[in-house]
Scaffold this active site. Sequence first.
Site: not given
Ligand code: S3P
Length: 434
Positions: A23, A27, A123, A170, A316, A343, A388
């Site tokens: 993550s 970013r 998705r 997200q 996750d 997911k 995962r």
């Molecule tokens: C993430 C947010 C999560 C997570 C993903 C990474 C992120 O998803 O499951 O692996 O980096 O912002 P969601 O926002 O769909 O919950």
Amino acid sequence: MTRFTVEPGCTLRGLLRVPGDKSISHRAIMLGALAEGRTEISGFLEGEDCLATLNALRAMGVDISGPEHGRVRIDGVGLQGLRAPVEPLYMGNAGTAMRLLAGILAGQSFDTVLTGDASLNRRPMRRIIEPLARMGARIEATPSGTAPLYIQGGQILTGIDYAMPMASAQVKSCLLLAGLYAHGRTCLVEPASSRDHTERMLASFDYAVHRDGPRVCLSGGGRLRAGEIQVPADISSAAFFLVGASIARNSELLLEQVGINPTRTGVISILRLMGADITLLNERLAGGELVADIRVRSAALHGIRIPEELVPLAIDEFPAVFIAAAGAEGETLLTGAEELRVKESDRIQVMADGLQTLGIEARPTHDGIWIRGGTLSGGEVDSHGDHRIAMAFAMASLRASDTLYIRDCANVNTSFPGFVERAHSVGLAIRQDL
Ligand code: S3P
């Protein structure tokens, strides 16, 4: 098709540094590209997901060198400096790349197309398209609300006040990034806290973000100032080893420099509630994020009812938690986790199928699962291309009575390149066949 073969009953011991946080790596590339000046990143995750983000920004004219041993240098182009890519931007398996970039691209003067692999293109994207449209964005998707996304540039965005229907970092991050391009304030209210790396990193790029309880706001039209970013090791990758060393016999691992941002440590809380022996050592702040070394030792785990407030903080890590539940004494119940169905795979169904194949009683529900701990047999399970799930089942071997085969494991490279080698180095008898 890549398959893991894992021999049963190993012991895990030693020191391990898992790769950088996925993550935070996504970013870092995005904000570094949009900043003014040079950003130096260390500890960057060189996995396929983050490389998709890096390549997309390169395709929009950003000068990025590396990655080399986790180091990346970005010469930021400023918020208005991206250029139209010549082709659709391919995000592979990366939901974070697609949803966060959509927020940035909604504010550009040029058109773009975002697409991904078969899993990503299934998705749900309406969760970002609808609020972005309220801000003035124009985005077209398939009739079922999935990618490819056709994003029309040249729109004027206006900040919104939006109550998010689900706890999703997200969605929150997508809208905050679009908010950088919007007139006025963009404010989001989360139904429960989700990871806050975007807010923290914006602040470290000197961009003002205001939080008041569940509400987070920023105003458009500012500037991002480039700097240095140290990416900690990914707690989501460490989670497999936290579970593995807990359920294996005679095991002890020290996981180094793991990010322990409080919005990510649900897995530690859940495992501790199950009786795990996990100690945080040497806690410190590195580049706006808390990190620690984590010691984990074998423990007799017991089943629990997982508190719903921990769900977004461990979102996750449930494939790994389900393996812990399978190796625990008694029953574990998860509720309030319907997000797991959308997911990289339907993680409730795919995990239930795999656990049942290994002789464990597991009943999926619409928003969770019930698992009774027991003796795991050997056998062959299918990860459905979900990184995962593949790594979670590799850890199941530690309590299995026979060899375990895991199908469709190539996507482990999206988040954890070198998983097989590192798992092997601490004692897991795992090999990969192509
Ligand atoms: C993430 C947010 C999560 C997570 C993903 C990474 C992120 O998803 O499951 O692996 O980096 O912002 P969601 O926002 O769909 O919950």
